[in-house]
Design a protein around this motif. Structure first.
Motif, PDB file in Angstrom:
ATOM      1  N   ALA A  47       0.928  -1.205   0.015  1.00 24.61           N
ATOM      2  CA  ALA A  47      -0.041   0.056   0.194  1.00 24.61           C
ATOM      3  C   ALA A  47       0.683   1.368  -0.120  1.00 24.61           C
ATOM      4  O   ALA A  47       1.885   1.304   0.697  1.00 24.61           O
ATOM      5  N   HIS A  48       0.335   2.347  -0.658  1.00 25.88           N
ATOM      6  CA  HIS A  48       1.138   3.514  -0.936  1.00 25.88           C
ATOM      7  C   HIS A  48       0.630   4.276   0.450  1.00 25.88           C
ATOM      8  O   HIS A  48      -0.381   3.919   1.029  1.00 25.88           O
ATOM      9  N   ASP A  49       1.309   5.344   0.793  1.00 23.11           N
ATOM     10  CA  ASP A  49       0.976   6.386   1.999  1.00 23.11           C
ATOM     11  C   ASP A  49      -0.611   6.317   2.152  1.00 23.11           C
ATOM     12  O   ASP A  49      -1.172   6.491   3.215  1.00 23.11           O
ATOM     13  N   THR A  50      -1.358   6.845   0.971  1.00 23.22           N
ATOM     14  CA  THR A  50      -2.674   7.047   1.103  1.00 23.22           C
ATOM     15  C   THR A  50      -3.563   5.891   1.473  1.00 23.22           C
ATOM     16  O   THR A  50      -4.496   6.040   2.077  1.00 23.22           O
ATOM     17  N   ILE A  54      -5.008   2.130   6.251  1.00 21.26           N
ATOM     18  CA  ILE A  54      -6.207   1.028   6.258  1.00 21.26           C
ATOM     19  C   ILE A  54      -5.597  -0.130   6.245  1.00 21.26           C
ATOM     20  O   ILE A  54      -5.999  -1.038   7.153  1.00 21.26           O
ATOM     21  N   HIS A  55      -4.610  -0.640   5.614  1.00 25.88           N
ATOM     22  CA  HIS A  55      -3.946  -1.905   5.709  1.00 25.88           C
ATOM     23  C   HIS A  55      -2.730  -1.842   4.842  1.00 25.88           C
ATOM     24  O   HIS A  55      -2.295  -0.807   4.028  1.00 25.88           O
ATOM     25  N   ASP A  56      -1.757  -2.722   5.013  1.00 24.84           N
ATOM     26  CA  ASP A  56      -0.307  -2.630   4.444  1.00 24.84           C
ATOM     27  C   ASP A  56      -0.384  -3.456   2.931  1.00 24.84           C
ATOM     28  O   ASP A  56       0.483  -3.060   2.243  1.00 24.84           O
ATOM     29  N   ARG A  57      -1.524  -3.657   2.404  1.00 22.13           N
ATOM     30  CA  ARG A  57      -1.712  -4.238   1.161  1.00 22.13           C
ATOM     31  C   ARG A  57      -2.939  -3.441   0.211  1.00 22.13           C
ATOM     32  O   ARG A  57      -3.799  -3.001   0.949  1.00 22.13           O
ATOM     33  N   ALA A  58      -2.770  -3.173  -0.888  1.00 24.56           N
ATOM     34  CA  ALA A  58      -3.687  -2.446  -1.718  1.00 24.56           C
ATOM     35  C   ALA A  58      -3.819  -3.260  -2.880  1.00 24.56           C
ATOM     36  O   ALA A  58      -3.008  -3.815  -3.399  1.00 24.56           O
ATOM     37  N   PRO A  59      -5.142  -3.107  -3.641  1.00 22.13           N
ATOM     38  CA  PRO A  59      -5.399  -3.705  -4.686  1.00 22.13           C
ATOM     39  C   PRO A  59      -4.433  -2.923  -5.964  1.00 22.13           C
ATOM     40  O   PRO A  59      -4.323  -1.703  -6.018  1.00 22.13           O
ATOM     41  N   VAL A  60      -4.176  -3.832  -6.809  1.00 25.79           N
ATOM     42  CA  VAL A  60      -3.397  -3.418  -7.933  1.00 25.79           C
ATOM     43  C   VAL A  60      -4.318  -2.805  -9.001  1.00 25.79           C
ATOM     44  O   VAL A  60      -5.507  -3.450  -9.513  1.00 25.79           O
ATOM     45  N   ILE A  61      -4.438  -1.399  -9.135  1.00 23.32           N
ATOM     46  CA  ILE A  61      -5.369  -0.722 -10.108  1.00 23.32           C
ATOM     47  C   ILE A  61      -4.849  -0.679 -11.555  1.00 23.32           C
ATOM     48  O   ILE A  61      -3.860  -0.414 -11.740  1.00 23.32           O
TER      49      ILE A  61
END
Length: 81
Positions: A47-50, A54-61
């Motif tokens: 996950a990026h700063d934004t 919320i969580h340390d992982r984020a979906p690849v957009i």
């Protein structure tokens, strides 16, 4: 805990990268309606700063200019997806 959701600031679609696969149950006959199981997953990255709060992982957009190539089953050029 508060609910969180992702949205696009310009109200555009957010398209996530993912994978899917159909798996046959070898114990069932070929013509059995429930023989195939569909599985899927959303690909994630750090996950990026934004989103990191919320969580340390984020979906690849997937960017809009890559939608067609990423959905085309004949795309073989790794630089396009």
């Amino acid at each position: 805990m508060h609910p969180n959701y992702l949205y696009s600031e310009n109200e555009d679609l957010l398209v996530f990268a993912g994978l899917y696969e159909f798996w046959p149950d070898p114990a069932l006959p070929e013509d059995y309606p429930g023989k195939w199981l569909l599985t899927c997953t959303v690909l994630t990255a750090t996950a990026h700063d934004t989103l990191g709060h919320i969580h340390d992982r984020a979906p690849v957009i997937v960017p809009r200019e890559m939608w067609a190539d990423s959905l085309d089953p004949d795309t073989r050029d790794k630089t396009k997806v």
